[in-house]
Design a protein around this motif. Structure first.
Motif, PDB file in Angstrom:
ATOM      1  N   GLU A   1       0.847  -1.202   0.000  1.00 12.80           N
ATOM      2  CA  GLU A   1       0.000   0.000   0.000  1.00 12.80           C
ATOM      3  C   GLU A   1       0.872   1.238   0.000  1.00 12.80           C
ATOM      4  O   GLU A   1       1.946   1.246   0.604  1.00 12.80           O
ATOM      5  CB  GLU A   1      -0.872   0.055   1.273  1.00 12.80           C
TER       6      GLU A   1
ATOM      7  N   GLY B   1       0.231   5.642   0.392  1.00 10.10           N
ATOM      8  CA  GLY B   1      -0.724   6.735   0.498  1.00 10.10           C
ATOM      9  C   GLY B   1      -0.449   7.568   1.733  1.00 10.10           C
ATOM     10  O   GLY B   1       0.495   7.296   2.470  1.00 10.10           O
TER      11      GLY B   1
ATOM     12  N   GLU C   1      -5.535   8.655   3.846  1.00  8.80           N
ATOM     13  CA  GLU C   1      -5.976   7.782   2.747  1.00  8.80           C
ATOM     14  C   GLU C   1      -5.932   6.312   3.151  1.00  8.80           C
ATOM     15  O   GLU C   1      -6.866   5.548   2.914  1.00  8.80           O
ATOM     16  CB  GLU C   1      -5.055   7.955   1.533  1.00  8.80           C
ATOM     17  N   LEU C   2      -4.804   5.946   3.758  1.00 10.06           N
ATOM     18  CA  LEU C   2      -4.623   4.536   4.078  1.00 10.06           C
ATOM     19  C   LEU C   2      -5.568   4.067   5.183  1.00 10.06           C
ATOM     20  O   LEU C   2      -6.059   2.944   5.149  1.00 10.06           O
ATOM     21  CB  LEU C   2      -3.170   4.258   4.475  1.00 10.06           C
TER      22      LEU C   2
ATOM     23  N   ARG D   1      -8.827   3.489   3.647  1.00 11.52           N
ATOM     24  CA  ARG D   1      -8.900   2.307   2.791  1.00 11.52           C
ATOM     25  C   ARG D   1      -9.226   1.037   3.598  1.00 11.52           C
ATOM     26  O   ARG D   1      -9.770   0.073   3.066  1.00 11.52           O
ATOM     27  CB  ARG D   1      -7.577   2.131   2.058  1.00 11.52           C
TER      28      ARG D   1
ATOM     29  N   GLY E   1      -7.172  -1.167   4.835  1.00  7.20           N
ATOM     30  CA  GLY E   1      -6.367  -2.344   4.462  1.00  7.20           C
ATOM     31  C   GLY E   1      -5.309  -2.667   5.492  1.00  7.20           C
ATOM     32  O   GLY E   1      -5.543  -2.570   6.709  1.00  7.20           O
TER      33      GLY E   1
ATOM     34  N   SER F   1      -4.379   0.259   8.069  1.00  2.00           N
ATOM     35  CA  SER F   1      -5.321   0.549   9.146  1.00  2.00           C
ATOM     36  C   SER F   1      -5.276  -0.565  10.184  1.00  2.00           C
ATOM     37  O   SER F   1      -5.392  -0.321  11.383  1.00  2.00           O
ATOM     38  CB  SER F   1      -6.739   0.763   8.603  1.00  2.00           C
TER      39      SER F   1
END
Ligand SMILES: Nc1ncnc2c1ncn2[C@@H]1O[C@H](COP(=O)(O)OP(=O)(O)O)[C@@H](O)[C@H]1O
Ligand SMILES: [Mg+2]
Length: 578
Positions: free
Chosen positions: A552, A554, A558-559, A562, A564, A567
Motif C-alpha cells: 500500500e 498513500g 488515505e490509508l 482504505r 487495508g 489501518s
C-alpha cells in the motif's frame, strides 16, 4: 594453492629488503663457518697440541677459540636482527593490506562468515607468516649452511667416509617431504579451530549478560570445550609428527654414523686418518645431528606459515566493493527511485525484496512500515549500495546509484541504522566521525543539542571529550541512539535515512527529538522506518511493505480510510507503541 605460487607471492614483500637480507645471510654464513672451523679445530688440538706438544699451537689455540666466538657473536646478531627486521616489515605490510581489504570488502563478505575467522586472519595468521619467515627461514638457511660447512669439514678429512654419509641424504629428504605435507594439513585445521576459539570467546564476551540471565554458562562451556579439545588434539598431532620425524631422521643419520665407524675401522682407511682427523670428522658428523633435527622441526613452522599465507592471500584476493562510477555531484537534489528491484541474500531462497518500485520526490518524507522481516531495512540499504540488487535499478536524481563514485554517493546520505554502532573513542569523535572529523566544535555541539544528547553528555565526566569505551557500553540504548542521530544531523546530507532511529527513546525524549528531526527533514529527502504512529502519520506518504513487496502507498488519512494493511497495523502494532 601451490607452494610455488605462495612463495612467488610472498617474495615481493621481502624483495625491497634485499640489502638487509644479504646482511642477514652474511651473518648466518659467519655463524656456520665458525661451527665448521670449531669442529675442524679438533685436529690441531688433538694431534698438535695434545699429541705433539707443539708450543705455537698451544699458545694460539685459546686465542683462536675466543676469536671464533667473537666472530660467531657478530654473525648471530646480523642473522637474527636482519631476519627480524625483514619479517616484522613483512608482517606490518601484510597486516595493513588485510586491514585495508576489510575496509573495502562488501557487507556481504562479513554477513557470510563468522567474524572470528576474519579476526584471526588479521591477528594470528599474519603473525604466523612472520614467524615462518623469521625463525623458519632462519633455521632453514642457517642449518643448511651449517650442514654444508660440516660436510665440507668431513670431506676435507676423509672424502670416502663423507661420501658414504651422503647415502642417508635421500632417505632423510623423503621423510621431510612426507612430514611437511602432513604439517600443512594439520596447520589448516589448527587455523580453523583457532577461529572457532576466537568466535566463541567473542560470543561469550559480547553476550555475557544473556549468558548470565538465561543461564547459558554450562552450554557455552560445553561448546567451548569441544572447540578447545579439537584445538588441543591438532596441536598434539604437530608435536607427535615433529618428534617422530626428528627421531626417524636421527636414526637415519645414526645409521650413516654406524657405517662410518664400520668403514673407518677397516685396515686401509685407519692408516690414512690421524686420531685428530678422525675426531674432527666424528665431531662434525655429530654436530650435524642437532642441525638436522632443527631443520626437520622448522618444517612445522614453515608449513604453518604457508597455510596461514594461503588464507591471508584468500582475503587479499576477495574482490572489494565495485566502484566504477564516476559521478561526483556536490549535492544531489534527492530524487530517489526504485525500479522493479529484487534482492536476494546469499543462501536464501525467498527474495528479501521482490520487484519493488517506488518514486520519492526531492524533499519528500516517506515512512516505511510493515512487519519485521518485510524488507524495510533491506530497501533503504540499497540506496547506499550496502547490498547489490539481483535485478532492477536504484536511482538517485535519475542516475543509477552504481554510476556514482561510491564515496560521493555515500556522502549524500545520512543514515541512522537499526543497530547503532559507536567506536571506542570520545563522544565528540563519535559524532564528528569520518569525513565529519574536521567539523567545527560548535556544529558538533549544535547537532548534539538538536538530538537532545547534550543533556546527558554534559553529565559525563569530561563532557564531549569523555571516552565512551567499547561500543559505548557505558551508555543506555536511548543515549546511544541520540548520539547516532547527532552524527546524522551533523552530516547534513540531502538524503536522510532513519531506520527505527528513535525506537529506544522514551516518549518524552522522542517528542523532543521529533521536533529537531522535523526541522532536519525539511528540505531533504527522508526515508523513515518507524513503528510509532506519531512518527509515521506526519510523513508525506506512507509505504506499507509485506514479504518484500509494497502492498500500500498513500497518506495516513488515505490509508486509514482504505481499511487495508495500514489501518490494521495502525490499530494494533503502531498504536501499541504510542
Ligand atoms: N544479511 C542478511 N543475510 C541474509 N538474510 C537477511 C540479511 N538481512 C536481512 N535478511 C532477511 O531479509 C528479510 C528482510 O529483512 P529486513 O530488510 O531486515 O526486514 P525489516 O527491516 O523490514 O525488519 C528477512 O527475512 C531477513 O531475515
Ligand atoms: Mg529492519
Amino acid at each position: 594453492m601451490q607452494d610455488r605460487l605462495i612463495y612467488r607471492r610472498l617474495l615481493p614483500y621481502a624483495r625491497p629488503h634485499g640489502k638487509v637480507a644479504a646482511m642477514a645471510f652474511f651473518g648466518m654464513l659467519l655463524e656456520a663457518s665458525v661451527a665448521a672451523a670449531f669442529t675442524s679445530l679438533m685436529q690441531p688440538l688433538l694431534d698438535d697440541a695434545l699429541g705433539a706438544r707443539n708450543s705455537t699451537v698451544i699458545a694460539w689455540l685459546p686465542v683462536v677459540i675466543i676469536a671464533l666466538f667473537v666472530v660467531r657473536g657478530v654473525g648471530v646478531y646480523l642473522g637474527d636482527y636482519g631476519m627480524a627486521l625483514i619479517s616484522r616489515r613483512v608482517i606490518a605490510d601484510l597486516r595493513a593490506q588485510v586491514f585495508d581489504r576489510y575496509l573495502a570488502l562488501p557487507s556481504r563478505y562479513f554477513a557470510e562468515r563468522p567474524s572470528g575467522d576474519a579476526l584471526t586472519r588479521l591477528s594470528m595468521q599474519v603473525e604466523q607468516i612472520g614467524q615462518a619467515s623469521t625463525e623458519g627461514v632462519k633455521i632453514a638457511v642457517l642449518d643448511t649452511l651449517i650442514i654444508l660447512a660440516l660436510l665440507g669439514v668431513m670431506f676435507w678429512h676423509s672424502p670416502l667416509l663423507a661420501g658414504s654419509v651422503l647415502l642417508a641424504g635421500p632417505a632423510i629428504a623423503l621423510v621431510v617431504r612426507f612430514v611437511s605435507k602432513r604439517y600443512r594439513a594439520i596447520s589448516r585445521r589448527i587455523q580453523a579451530s583457532l577461529a572457532d576459539v576466537t568466535q566463541m570467546g567473542q560470543d561469550a564476551i559480547l553476550g555475557e549478560r544473556e549468558i548470565k540471565i538465561y543461564g547459558g554458562q554450562q552450554e557455552e562451556r560445553e561448546r567451548f570445550a569441544k572447540v578447545n579439545e579439537h584445538n588441543r588434539r591438532q596441536h598434539l598431532k604437530v608435536t607427535a609428527t615433529n618428534a617422530m620425524s626428528s627421531a626417524t631422521v636421527q636414526v637415519l643419520a645414526a645409521s650413516a654414523l654406524a657405517l662410518v665407524v664400520f668403514l673407518a675401522t677397516r685396515p686401509g682407511e685407519l692408516e690414512r686418518l690421524t686420531p685428530g682427523g678422525f675426531t674432527a670428522f666424528m665431531t662434525a658428523m655429530l654436530a650435524i645431528l642437532p642441525s638436522l633435527k632443527r631443520l626437520t622441526q622448522a618444517q612445522a613452522l614453515i608449513q604453518r606459515g604457508m597455510a596461514a599465507a594461503e588464507s591471508v592471500f584468500e582475503v587479499l584476493d576477495e574482490a572489494p566493493e565495485t566502484d566504477l562510477g564516476t559521478l561526483r555531484p556536490e549535492r544531489v537534489r534527492g530524487a530517489v527511485s526504485f525500479d522493479n528491484v529484487t534482492l536476494r541474500y546469499s543462501g536464501r531462497d525467498e527474495p528479501a525484496l521482490d520487484g519493488v518500485s517506488l518514486e520519492v520526490a526531492p524533499g519528500e518524507t516517506l515512512a516505511l512500515v510493515g512487519r519485521s522481516g518485510s524488507g524495510k531495512s533491506s530497501l533503504v540499504a540499497l540506496l547506499a549500495r550496502l547490498h547489490e540488487p539481483e535485478s532492477g535499478c536504484v536511482r538517485i536524481d535519475g542516475e543509477p546509484v552504481q554510476d556514482y563514485a561510491l564515496a560521493a554517493l555515500r556522502a549524500q546520505i545520512a543514515f541512522v541504522s537499526q543497530q547503532v554502532v559507536l567506536f571506542n573513542d570520545t563522544v565528540a569523535h563519535n559524532i564528528a566521525y569520518g569525513a565529519l572529523r574536521s567539523a567545527p566544535r560548535e556544529r558538533t555541539v549544535a547537532a548534539a543539542t538538536a538530538a537532545h544528547a547534550m543533556e546527558f553528555i554534559e553529565a559525563l565526566p569530561d563532557g564531549l571529550d569523555t571516552a565512551i569505551g567499547e561500543r559505548g557500553s557505558a551508555l543506555s540504548g536511548g543515549q546511544r541512539q541520540r548520539l547516532a542521530l547527532a552524527r546524522a544531523l551533523l552530516k547534513d546530507a540531502p538524503i536522510l535515512i532513519l531506520d527505527e532511529a528513535t525506537s529506544a527513546l522514551d516518549n518524552r525524549s522522542e517528542r523532543l527529538v521529533q521536533q529537531a528531526l522535523g526541522e532536519a527533514m525539511r528540505g531533504r529527502t527522508t526515508l523513515v522506518i518507524a513503528h510509532r504512529l506519531s512518527t509515521v502519520e506526519r510523513a508525506d506518504r506512507i509505504v506499507v511493505m509485506d514479504r518484500g513487496r509494497i502492498v500500500e502507498i498513500g497518506t495516513h488519512a488515505e490509508l486509514l480510510a482504505r481499511g487495508g494493511h495500514y489501518s490494521a497495523l495502525a490499530q494494533t502494532e503502531l498504536s501499541a507503541d504510542a
